[in-house]
Motif scaffolding. Sequence first.
Motif, PDB file in Angstrom:
ATOM      1  N   SER A 142       0.853  -1.191   0.000  1.00  0.00           N
ATOM      2  CA  SER A 142       0.000   0.000   0.000  1.00  0.00           C
ATOM      3  C   SER A 142       0.884   1.234   0.000  1.00  0.00           C
ATOM      4  O   SER A 142       2.007   1.214   0.537  1.00  0.00           O
ATOM      5  N   ALA A 143       0.364   2.318  -0.570  1.00  0.00           N
ATOM      6  CA  ALA A 143       1.059   3.599  -0.462  1.00  0.00           C
ATOM      7  C   ALA A 143       1.226   4.007   0.999  1.00  0.00           C
ATOM      8  O   ALA A 143       2.148   4.765   1.340  1.00  0.00           O
ATOM      9  N   LEU A 144       0.364   3.474   1.878  1.00  0.00           N
ATOM     10  CA  LEU A 144       0.464   3.803   3.298  1.00  0.00           C
ATOM     11  C   LEU A 144       1.617   3.055   3.979  1.00  0.00           C
ATOM     12  O   LEU A 144       1.849   3.250   5.172  1.00  0.00           O
ATOM     13  N   ASN A 147       3.398   6.508   3.269  1.00  0.00           N
ATOM     14  CA  ASN A 147       2.673   7.679   3.774  1.00  0.00           C
ATOM     15  C   ASN A 147       1.958   7.296   5.066  1.00  0.00           C
ATOM     16  O   ASN A 147       0.793   6.901   5.064  1.00  0.00           O
ATOM     17  N   GLY A 186      -2.396   3.545  -4.110  1.00  0.00           N
ATOM     18  CA  GLY A 186      -2.954   4.540  -3.208  1.00  0.00           C
ATOM     19  C   GLY A 186      -4.427   4.238  -2.975  1.00  0.00           C
ATOM     20  O   GLY A 186      -4.824   3.071  -2.947  1.00  0.00           O
ATOM     21  N   TRP A 207      -7.695  11.883  -5.958  1.00  0.00           N
ATOM     22  CA  TRP A 207      -6.867  10.949  -5.200  1.00  0.00           C
ATOM     23  C   TRP A 207      -7.238   9.492  -5.459  1.00  0.00           C
ATOM     24  O   TRP A 207      -6.492   8.588  -5.060  1.00  0.00           O
ATOM     25  N   ILE A 230       4.336   1.569  -8.057  1.00  0.00           N
ATOM     26  CA  ILE A 230       3.432   2.515  -7.383  1.00  0.00           C
ATOM     27  C   ILE A 230       2.556   3.099  -8.487  1.00  0.00           C
ATOM     28  O   ILE A 230       3.001   3.975  -9.238  1.00  0.00           O
ATOM     29  N   SER A 232       0.297   5.242  -9.127  1.00  0.00           N
ATOM     30  CA  SER A 232       0.010   6.653  -9.379  1.00  0.00           C
ATOM     31  C   SER A 232       1.264   7.533  -9.419  1.00  0.00           C
ATOM     32  O   SER A 232       1.157   8.736  -9.660  1.00  0.00           O
TER      33      SER A 232
END
Length: 264
Positions: A142-144, A147, A186, A207, A230, A232
Amino acid sequence: MPAQNTKTALITGASAGLGAAYAHRLADRGHDLILVARDTARMESLAAEVRERTGKAVEVLTADLTDDAQLAGVEERLREDASVQVLVNNAGGSLFTPLAGADATAFGDLITLNVTSLTRLTTAAVSGMTRRGSGTIVNISSALALNILPVSAVYSGTKSYVLTFTQALQQELAESAITVQAVLPGAVRTEFWDGSGIDLASFPDEWIMTADDAVDAALAGLDAGEPVTIPSLPDITDWEALEKARGVLVPNLSRSVPAARYRA
Protein backbone atom coordinates in the motif's frame (compact mmCIF):
# COMPACT_ATOMS: atom_id res chain seq x y z
CA MET A 1 5.20 -12.53 -18.06
CA PRO A 2 4.09 -13.61 -21.52
CA ALA A 3 0.83 -12.31 -22.90
CA GLN A 4 -0.38 -15.84 -23.71
CA ASN A 5 -0.05 -18.45 -21.03
CA THR A 6 -1.91 -21.69 -20.29
CA LYS A 7 -0.85 -21.87 -16.66
CA THR A 8 -2.89 -20.99 -13.57
CA ALA A 9 -3.00 -17.85 -11.43
CA LEU A 10 -4.14 -18.12 -7.83
CA ILE A 11 -5.60 -14.84 -6.56
CA THR A 12 -6.51 -14.19 -2.93
CA GLY A 13 -9.13 -11.67 -1.93
CA ALA A 14 -10.67 -12.45 -5.29
CA SER A 15 -14.35 -11.73 -4.67
CA ALA A 16 -14.22 -7.99 -5.47
CA GLY A 17 -12.04 -4.93 -5.96
CA LEU A 18 -8.42 -5.43 -6.99
CA GLY A 19 -8.77 -9.20 -6.79
CA ALA A 20 -11.65 -9.24 -9.26
CA ALA A 21 -9.75 -6.89 -11.57
CA TYR A 22 -6.71 -9.18 -11.46
CA ALA A 23 -8.98 -12.13 -12.29
CA HIS A 24 -10.26 -10.45 -15.45
CA ARG A 25 -6.86 -9.23 -16.57
CA LEU A 26 -4.99 -12.49 -15.95
CA ALA A 27 -7.71 -14.47 -17.72
CA ASP A 28 -7.35 -12.05 -20.63
CA ARG A 29 -3.64 -12.93 -20.65
CA GLY A 30 -4.50 -16.61 -21.01
CA HIS A 31 -4.35 -17.84 -17.44
CA ASP A 32 -6.76 -20.27 -15.86
CA LEU A 33 -7.72 -19.05 -12.40
CA ILE A 34 -8.11 -20.19 -8.82
CA LEU A 35 -10.11 -17.61 -6.89
CA VAL A 36 -9.65 -17.57 -3.11
CA ALA A 37 -11.84 -15.61 -0.68
CA ARG A 38 -14.53 -16.10 1.96
CA ASP A 39 -17.55 -15.08 -0.13
CA THR A 40 -18.41 -18.12 -2.25
CA ALA A 41 -21.45 -16.57 -3.94
CA ARG A 42 -19.55 -13.52 -5.18
CA MET A 43 -16.65 -15.63 -6.41
CA GLU A 44 -19.03 -17.94 -8.26
CA SER A 45 -20.60 -14.93 -9.95
CA LEU A 46 -17.18 -13.58 -10.94
CA ALA A 47 -16.07 -17.02 -12.11
CA ALA A 48 -19.12 -17.40 -14.34
CA GLU A 49 -18.51 -13.97 -15.85
CA VAL A 50 -14.84 -14.69 -16.55
CA ARG A 51 -15.58 -18.15 -18.01
CA GLU A 52 -18.25 -16.77 -20.32
CA ARG A 53 -16.13 -13.85 -21.47
CA THR A 54 -12.77 -15.60 -21.89
CA GLY A 55 -13.40 -19.34 -21.99
CA LYS A 56 -10.77 -19.89 -19.33
CA ALA A 57 -11.16 -22.43 -16.51
CA VAL A 58 -11.97 -20.77 -13.20
CA GLU A 59 -12.04 -22.63 -9.87
CA VAL A 60 -13.53 -21.19 -6.71
CA LEU A 61 -11.71 -22.06 -3.49
CA THR A 62 -13.54 -20.75 -0.43
CA ALA A 63 -11.15 -20.03 2.44
CA ASP A 64 -10.85 -17.72 5.41
CA LEU A 65 -7.13 -16.99 5.44
CA THR A 66 -7.20 -16.13 9.15
CA ASP A 67 -8.25 -19.73 9.88
CA ASP A 68 -5.23 -22.00 10.25
CA ALA A 69 -6.79 -25.10 8.70
CA GLN A 70 -8.28 -23.25 5.74
CA LEU A 71 -5.04 -21.37 5.14
CA ALA A 72 -3.16 -24.67 5.20
CA GLY A 73 -5.35 -25.96 2.38
CA VAL A 74 -4.39 -23.02 0.16
CA GLU A 75 -0.73 -23.47 1.10
CA GLU A 76 -0.90 -27.11 0.03
CA ARG A 77 -2.37 -26.10 -3.31
CA LEU A 78 0.45 -23.63 -3.93
CA ARG A 79 3.11 -26.18 -3.03
CA GLU A 80 1.72 -29.15 -4.93
CA ASP A 81 -0.32 -27.94 -7.91
CA ALA A 82 2.15 -27.91 -10.80
CA SER A 83 -0.13 -25.68 -12.89
CA VAL A 84 0.11 -22.69 -10.51
CA GLN A 85 2.50 -20.22 -12.09
CA VAL A 86 1.24 -16.97 -10.55
CA LEU A 87 0.27 -16.01 -6.99
CA VAL A 88 -1.40 -12.66 -6.37
CA ASN A 89 -1.41 -11.99 -2.62
CA ASN A 90 -4.23 -9.47 -2.63
CA ALA A 91 -6.25 -10.49 0.43
CA GLY A 92 -5.98 -7.95 3.22
CA GLY A 93 -7.89 -5.93 5.75
CA SER A 94 -7.93 -2.34 6.92
CA LEU A 95 -8.49 -0.62 10.23
CA PHE A 96 -7.70 3.04 10.77
CA THR A 97 -7.98 4.14 14.37
CA PRO A 98 -5.74 5.49 17.15
CA LEU A 99 -4.15 2.83 19.36
CA ALA A 100 -5.54 4.42 22.51
CA GLY A 101 -8.78 2.62 23.32
CA ALA A 102 -8.59 0.41 20.24
CA ASP A 103 -9.62 -3.24 20.09
CA ALA A 104 -6.34 -5.15 20.31
CA THR A 105 -8.03 -8.32 19.05
CA ALA A 106 -9.09 -6.55 15.86
CA PHE A 107 -5.51 -5.40 15.36
CA GLY A 108 -4.34 -8.96 15.90
CA ASP A 109 -6.73 -10.21 13.22
CA LEU A 110 -5.46 -7.51 10.85
CA ILE A 111 -1.86 -8.58 11.42
CA THR A 112 -2.81 -12.23 10.87
CA LEU A 113 -4.42 -11.48 7.51
CA ASN A 114 -2.02 -8.84 6.20
CA VAL A 115 1.23 -10.36 7.46
CA THR A 116 1.02 -13.97 8.64
CA SER A 117 -1.22 -15.30 5.87
CA LEU A 118 0.70 -13.50 3.14
CA THR A 119 3.99 -14.80 4.51
CA ARG A 120 2.78 -18.39 4.67
CA LEU A 121 1.25 -18.32 1.20
CA THR A 122 4.38 -16.77 -0.28
CA THR A 123 6.55 -19.37 1.43
CA ALA A 124 4.39 -22.17 0.02
CA ALA A 125 4.46 -20.61 -3.45
CA VAL A 126 8.25 -20.23 -3.40
CA SER A 127 8.58 -23.89 -2.44
CA GLY A 128 6.40 -25.04 -5.33
CA MET A 129 7.79 -22.60 -7.88
CA THR A 130 11.38 -23.47 -6.97
CA ARG A 131 10.69 -27.12 -7.72
CA ARG A 132 8.90 -26.22 -10.94
CA GLY A 133 11.65 -23.81 -12.00
CA SER A 134 9.71 -20.57 -12.47
CA GLY A 135 6.80 -18.45 -11.30
CA THR A 136 5.54 -15.00 -10.44
CA ILE A 137 4.49 -13.65 -7.03
CA VAL A 138 2.69 -10.33 -6.69
CA ASN A 139 2.37 -8.95 -3.15
CA ILE A 140 -0.09 -6.10 -2.69
CA SER A 141 1.32 -3.57 -0.22
CA SER A 142 0.00 0.00 0.00
CA ALA A 143 1.06 3.60 -0.46
CA LEU A 144 0.46 3.80 3.30
CA ALA A 145 3.62 1.75 3.74
CA LEU A 146 5.31 5.06 2.89
CA ASN A 147 2.67 7.68 3.77
CA ILE A 148 2.18 6.90 7.46
CA LEU A 149 -0.82 8.48 9.19
CA PRO A 150 -1.62 8.98 12.90
CA VAL A 151 -4.44 6.41 12.62
CA SER A 152 -2.50 3.92 10.47
CA ALA A 153 0.09 2.61 12.93
CA VAL A 154 -0.93 -1.04 12.59
CA TYR A 155 -2.11 -0.92 8.98
CA SER A 156 0.99 0.95 7.78
CA GLY A 157 3.13 -1.40 9.84
CA THR A 158 1.64 -4.45 8.13
CA LYS A 159 2.02 -2.94 4.67
CA SER A 160 5.59 -1.82 5.40
CA TYR A 161 6.24 -5.45 6.30
CA VAL A 162 4.85 -6.57 2.94
CA LEU A 163 7.17 -4.16 1.14
CA THR A 164 10.35 -5.08 3.01
CA PHE A 165 9.48 -8.79 2.99
CA THR A 166 9.08 -8.62 -0.78
CA GLN A 167 12.30 -6.69 -1.28
CA ALA A 168 14.24 -9.22 0.78
CA LEU A 169 12.67 -12.07 -1.19
CA GLN A 170 13.66 -10.38 -4.45
CA GLN A 171 17.27 -10.47 -3.28
CA GLU A 172 16.97 -14.10 -2.22
CA LEU A 173 15.53 -15.15 -5.58
CA ALA A 174 17.60 -12.82 -7.78
CA GLU A 175 19.40 -15.69 -9.52
CA SER A 176 16.23 -17.74 -10.02
CA ALA A 177 13.46 -17.65 -12.62
CA ILE A 178 10.92 -16.55 -10.00
CA THR A 179 9.72 -12.95 -10.33
CA VAL A 180 8.52 -11.12 -7.22
CA GLN A 181 6.77 -7.74 -7.35
CA ALA A 182 5.45 -5.41 -4.67
CA VAL A 183 2.53 -3.16 -5.64
CA LEU A 184 1.78 -0.01 -3.62
CA PRO A 185 -1.62 1.35 -4.68
CA GLY A 186 -2.95 4.54 -3.21
CA ALA A 187 -6.67 5.07 -2.62
CA VAL A 188 -8.66 2.74 -4.88
CA ARG A 189 -12.43 2.84 -5.24
CA THR A 190 -13.29 -0.54 -3.69
CA GLU A 191 -15.09 -1.98 -0.66
CA PHE A 192 -11.75 -1.95 1.17
CA TRP A 193 -12.83 1.27 2.89
CA ASP A 194 -16.14 -0.05 4.26
CA GLY A 195 -15.86 -0.16 8.03
CA SER A 196 -12.19 0.82 7.88
CA GLY A 197 -12.56 3.98 9.95
CA ILE A 198 -11.95 6.27 6.95
CA ASP A 199 -14.72 7.41 4.63
CA LEU A 200 -13.52 7.30 1.03
CA ALA A 201 -15.96 10.11 0.25
CA SER A 202 -13.77 12.43 2.33
CA PHE A 203 -11.00 12.16 -0.28
CA PRO A 204 -10.85 14.40 -3.36
CA ASP A 205 -11.79 12.52 -6.52
CA GLU A 206 -8.33 13.16 -7.94
CA TRP A 207 -6.87 10.95 -5.20
CA ILE A 208 -8.96 7.90 -6.05
CA MET A 209 -8.11 5.37 -8.77
CA THR A 210 -10.36 2.65 -10.18
CA ALA A 211 -9.44 -0.96 -9.49
CA ASP A 212 -9.10 -1.65 -13.21
CA ASP A 213 -6.66 1.23 -13.70
CA ALA A 214 -4.63 0.20 -10.63
CA VAL A 215 -4.31 -3.39 -11.85
CA ASP A 216 -3.51 -2.34 -15.41
CA ALA A 217 -0.69 -0.16 -14.06
CA ALA A 218 0.55 -2.95 -11.77
CA LEU A 219 0.68 -5.42 -14.65
CA ALA A 220 2.43 -2.86 -16.87
CA GLY A 221 5.01 -2.48 -14.09
CA LEU A 222 5.37 -6.25 -13.88
CA ASP A 223 5.88 -6.49 -17.63
CA ALA A 224 8.51 -3.74 -17.40
CA GLY A 225 10.41 -5.64 -14.72
CA GLU A 226 9.75 -3.18 -11.91
CA PRO A 227 10.41 -4.78 -8.51
CA VAL A 228 8.17 -2.14 -6.88
CA THR A 229 5.24 -0.56 -8.71
CA ILE A 230 3.43 2.51 -7.38
CA PRO A 231 0.54 2.91 -9.85
CA SER A 232 0.01 6.65 -9.38
CA LEU A 233 3.66 7.76 -9.13
CA PRO A 234 4.38 10.00 -12.17
CA ASP A 235 8.17 9.71 -12.08
CA ILE A 236 9.81 6.42 -11.10
CA THR A 237 13.05 8.27 -10.37
CA ASP A 238 11.39 9.60 -7.19
CA TRP A 239 11.16 6.03 -5.88
CA GLU A 240 14.67 5.29 -7.10
CA ALA A 241 15.96 8.37 -5.24
CA LEU A 242 14.35 7.12 -2.02
CA GLU A 243 15.99 3.73 -2.43
CA LYS A 244 19.34 5.38 -3.23
CA ALA A 245 19.08 7.50 -0.06
CA ARG A 246 18.45 4.35 1.95
CA GLY A 247 21.51 2.78 0.37
CA VAL A 248 23.62 5.73 1.56
CA LEU A 249 22.59 4.95 5.15
CA VAL A 250 23.50 1.27 4.98
CA PRO A 251 27.30 1.45 5.48
CA ASN A 252 26.79 3.49 8.66
CA LEU A 253 23.96 1.50 10.25
CA SER A 254 26.33 -0.82 12.12
CA ARG A 255 29.73 0.40 13.31
CA SER A 256 32.05 -0.39 16.19
CA VAL A 257 31.60 2.97 17.89
CA PRO A 258 28.67 5.37 18.34
CA ALA A 259 28.40 8.35 16.03
CA ALA A 260 30.45 11.35 17.17
CA ARG A 261 27.35 13.34 18.15
CA TYR A 262 26.54 10.76 20.83
CA ARG A 263 30.02 10.79 22.38
CA ALA A 264 30.94 13.31 25.06
